[in-house]
Design an enzyme around this catalytic site. Structure first.
Site, PDB file in Angstrom:
ATOM      1  N   ASP A  17       0.854  -1.188   0.000  1.00 23.38           N
ATOM      2  CA  ASP A  17       0.000   0.000   0.000  1.00 23.38           C
ATOM      3  C   ASP A  17       0.890   1.238   0.000  1.00 23.38           C
ATOM      4  OD1 ASP A  17      -2.281   1.501   0.064  1.00 23.38           O
ATOM      5  OD2 ASP A  17      -2.677   1.231   2.191  1.00 23.38           O
ATOM      6  N   GLU A  96      -6.392   5.021  -9.084  1.00 25.14           N
ATOM      7  CA  GLU A  96      -7.696   5.515  -8.626  1.00 25.14           C
ATOM      8  C   GLU A  96      -8.285   6.596  -9.520  1.00 25.14           C
ATOM      9  OE1 GLU A  96      -9.857   6.397  -4.379  1.00 25.14           O
ATOM     10  OE2 GLU A  96      -7.875   5.509  -4.547  1.00 25.14           O
ATOM     11  N   LYS A 132      -9.478   1.865  -9.429  1.00 26.62           N
ATOM     12  CA  LYS A 132     -10.047   2.062  -8.097  1.00 26.62           C
ATOM     13  C   LYS A 132     -11.189   3.077  -8.149  1.00 26.62           C
ATOM     14  CE  LYS A 132      -7.524   2.064  -4.303  1.00 26.62           C
ATOM     15  NZ  LYS A 132      -6.471   2.435  -3.311  1.00 26.62           N
ATOM     16  N   THR A 156     -12.980   0.772  -3.395  1.00 25.86           N
ATOM     17  CA  THR A 156     -12.283   1.210  -2.195  1.00 25.86           C
ATOM     18  C   THR A 156     -13.195   2.040  -1.301  1.00 25.86           C
ATOM     19  OG1 THR A 156     -10.235   2.257  -1.430  1.00 25.86           O
ATOM     20  CG2 THR A 156     -11.355   3.294  -3.295  1.00 25.86           C
ATOM     21  N   PHE A 178     -11.946  -1.412   4.570  1.00 19.54           N
ATOM     22  CA  PHE A 178     -10.991  -0.752   5.458  1.00 19.54           C
ATOM     23  C   PHE A 178     -11.114  -1.293   6.878  1.00 19.54           C
ATOM     24  CE2 PHE A 178      -9.572   3.331   3.195  1.00 19.54           C
ATOM     25  CZ  PHE A 178      -9.570   2.700   1.973  1.00 19.54           C
TER      26      PHE A 178
END
Length: 317
Positions: A17, A96, A132, A156, A178
């Site tokens: 990440d 993203e 994303k 996400t 998350f």
């Protein structure tokens, strides 16, 4: 006995990440993920200076309109960084869509197609890219269209079971539920300040989603994200994938002790329910205060960092 990171890799696909080339080179993950905040941080690394310059020069060659140049430079920079990372990993990079498009299905689809086009122009096939998107109703609908076009998506900013259900029903390739941000909310909004890993609300959320997907035969990949400590990570050993920041990867690589598989696919045992309607999704999301607040906050924060990145690029245009 091997260190905990080595053991974890045998149970779970480890994803980095980060947008930091040095960290990726050091930990050799299968895949890597980026977002506007990580791209902003990466853009300030001296090693990436040529990528910024190239993105700006390319944008200038595409248009004379200042607004369009900024859009092009931002997209190109994300792809440039993605291409550099892909040189070091065998799997996929997640790139993203602009968080400011999180409530616009058509604009999200268009941006995703544009990013794939830029990767293709750089010689990278779509099979190595995950687009994303925020797990809003609009983002999930965009993913549904893109998946049908063969563009795989990573949904996400996922905090609720409703979001997870809707993503699976839309055929999303992968979700990033998350963990740490859920824990943050509970610490800030409840009397309990300390949680054992097995009682961590973020861990419990991902475990529930994983078990539900496997029991109903959904093929959407579950990739736990946003960790605050290694205890959360180890409590999800066995999850399809886990995306982990460099500091926690380092901690795991130095830790000793046995890693026990906590999540296991028992196979599909239950029929799938009818897909959620938009009204059902929005109501269930609304009823989850944590998910509602953290989703909105996440979108806002990504938008802020996107703005900061554009300020940096604008000064170069």
């Amino acid at each position: 006995m091997a260190d905990k990171l080595t053991q974890l890799r045998k149970l779970t696909t480890v994803v980095a990440d980060t947008g930091d080339i040095d960290a990726i080179r050091k930990y050799q993950p299968q895949d890597a993920t980026t977002n506007p905040s990580l791209i902003l941080k990466a853009a300030q690394i001296p090693e990436y200076a040529p990528l910024l310059a190239e993105a700006v020069a390319w944008a200038k060659s595409q248009s004379r309109d200042a607004t369009q140049q900024l859009i092009d430079a931002s997209d190109k920079l994300a792809v440039n960084i993605g291409c550099e990372i892909l040189k070091l990993i065998p799997g996929r990079i997640s790139t993203e869509v602009d968080a400011r498009l999180s409530f616009d299905t058509e604009a999200s689809i268009a941006k995703a197609r544009r990013l794939i086009e830029l990767y293709n122009q750089a010689g990278i096939g779509r099979e190595r890219i995950l687009i994303k998107l925020a797990s809003t109703w609009e983002g999930i609908r965009a993913a549904e269209v893109l998946e049908q076009e063969g563009i795989n998506c990573n949904l996400t900013l996922l905090f609720s079971f409703a979001q997870a259900r809707a993503c699976a029903e839309a055929g999303a390739f992968l979700i990033s539920p998350f963990v740490g941000r859920i824990l943050d909310w509970y610490k800030q909004n409840t009397a309990q300040k300390d949680y054992a890993p097995a009682e961590d609300p973020g861990v419990l959320s991902v475990s529930r989603i994983y078990d539900y997907y496997k029991a109903h035969g959904y093929h959407t990949v579950v990739m736990g994200a946003s960790f605050r400590n290694t205890g959360e990570i180890l409590e999800l050993a066995g999850c399809d994938r886990l995306t982990i920041g460099p500091n926690l990867l380092e901690e795991l690589s130095q830790a000793e002790g046995e890693v026990v598989q906590k999540l296991k696919d028992q196979g599909a045992t239950q029929p799938r329910p009818a897909p959620m309607t938009e009204a059902e999704f929005r109501w269930e999301q609304n009823q989850d205060a944590m998910a509602t607040e953290k989703l909105a906050e996440g979108i806002r924060n990504f938008a802020v960092d996107q703005g900061k990145l554009e300020e940096m690029l604008s000064a170069m245009l």
